[in-house]
Design an enzyme around this catalytic site. Structure first.
Site, PDB file in Angstrom:
ATOM      1  N   PHE A   7       0.812  -1.209   0.000  1.00 18.54           N
ATOM      2  CA  PHE A   7       0.000   0.000   0.000  1.00 18.54           C
ATOM      3  C   PHE A   7       0.848   1.263   0.000  1.00 18.54           C
ATOM      4  CE2 PHE A   7      -3.044  -3.006   1.857  1.00 18.54           C
ATOM      5  CZ  PHE A   7      -4.221  -2.641   1.229  1.00 18.54           C
ATOM      6  N   ASP A   8       0.446   2.218  -0.811  1.00 20.28           N
ATOM      7  CA  ASP A   8       0.904   3.584  -0.663  1.00 20.28           C
ATOM      8  C   ASP A   8       0.225   4.117   0.604  1.00 20.28           C
ATOM      9  OD1 ASP A   8       1.921   6.196  -1.404  1.00 20.28           O
ATOM     10  OD2 ASP A   8      -0.103   6.673  -2.069  1.00 20.28           O
ATOM     11  N   LEU A   9       0.673   5.261   1.113  1.00 21.38           N
ATOM     12  CA  LEU A   9       0.047   5.823   2.317  1.00 21.38           C
ATOM     13  C   LEU A   9      -0.812   7.041   1.996  1.00 21.38           C
ATOM     14  CD1 LEU A   9      -0.281   5.831   5.408  1.00 21.38           C
ATOM     15  CD2 LEU A   9       1.761   7.293   5.518  1.00 21.38           C
ATOM     16  N   ASP A  10      -0.184   8.144   1.585  1.00 22.56           N
ATOM     17  CA  ASP A  10      -0.916   9.384   1.340  1.00 22.56           C
ATOM     18  C   ASP A  10      -1.895   9.238   0.176  1.00 22.56           C
ATOM     19  OD1 ASP A  10       0.517  10.587   3.355  1.00 22.56           O
ATOM     20  OD2 ASP A  10       1.961  11.548   2.013  1.00 22.56           O
ATOM     21  N   VAL A 166      -1.052  -0.992  -4.393  1.00 19.71           N
ATOM     22  CA  VAL A 166      -2.307  -0.232  -4.309  1.00 19.71           C
ATOM     23  C   VAL A 166      -1.949   1.221  -4.067  1.00 19.71           C
ATOM     24  CG1 VAL A 166      -4.526   0.051  -3.143  1.00 19.71           C
ATOM     25  CG2 VAL A 166      -3.502  -2.234  -3.328  1.00 19.71           C
TER      26      VAL A 166
END
Length: 225
Positions: A7-10, A166
């Site tokens: 996963f990306d965060l922002d 993602v």
């Protein structure tokens, strides 16, 4: 089909709009540039900061580096807390882990802040690995973060075929493509219209529920055939 979910965060798990745009606003003000419309600064959400200051304001490397330092002054003090967790994130992470998926973070934000934010939202324990950028310039691009994450997880070439990225921006899609990794886009983030599809996202989810469905239902959304 997918065993390792990165996963990306922002813009993917959190809405960092306020903290990031105010940090950019603060940095620009240090150079005498007044920007009162925070919406104009939303393109800074996602890509590496050094790259964004150069792209959007035409700064040379020295000025861009100065802006990154100013940005971090504000962000370290209050910007990291000006953040919201998207609805359904905790439930999604628990759902994936219950199904035996390996869940990790691959963010272009400095890892120090990534870990601080995840701990703030009390979801840091739901990840098998957390990987972000360095404070310097040695690991900032998405592909560099992904390379480090793959190394930490000690994934073989065969295991890498089971990774799904993602993210909400083209940088997530393009960075993953360097390793032949498919990327599921997320419309809740900050991509321009058509950005994710143009970059080559395998699909675009509209919610955390749809992300879970896509991962657990062999690359399709429930009800979409």
């Amino acid at each position: 089909m997918y065993q390792y979910i990165f996963f990306d965060l922002d813009g993917t798990l959190t809405d960092p709009r306020e903290g990031i745009t105010k940090s950019v606003q603060y940095a620009l003000a240090k150079l005498g540039i007044v920007e009162n419309d925070l919406r104009k600064l939303e393109p800074f959400i996602g890509p590496p900061l050094l790259e964004s200051f150069a792209a959007y304001y035409g700064f040379d490397l020295e000025k861009s580096r100065a802006c990154v330092e100013y940005y971090r002054e504000y962000f370290a003090d209050r910007g990291w807390r000006e953040n919201l967790l998207f609805e359904g994130v905790k439930e999604l992470l628990v759902r994936l882990r219950e199904q035996g998926k390996v869940v990790a973070i691959a963010s272009s934000k400095p890892e120090y802040f990534v870990r601080k934010i995840l701990k703030h939202f009390e979801i840091d324990g739901l990840f098998d690995e957390i990987c972000g950028a360095t404070m310097g310039e040695t690991r900032t691009k998405k592909e560099e973060v992904l390379e480090e994450l793959i190394t930490r997880l000690k994934l073989t070439k065969e295991e890498q075929k089971k990774i799904l990225m993602v993210g909400d921006r083209r940088h997530d899609v393009e960075g993953a493509a360097v390793f032949g990794i498919p990327c599921l886009g997320l419309s809740m983030g900050f991509a321009c219209e058509g950005e994710l599809n143009k970059a080559g996202a395998v699909a675009v989810a509209d919610s955390m529920q749809e992300i879970g469905d896509f991962v657990l239902c062999e690359g399709r959304f429930l009800g979409n055939g």
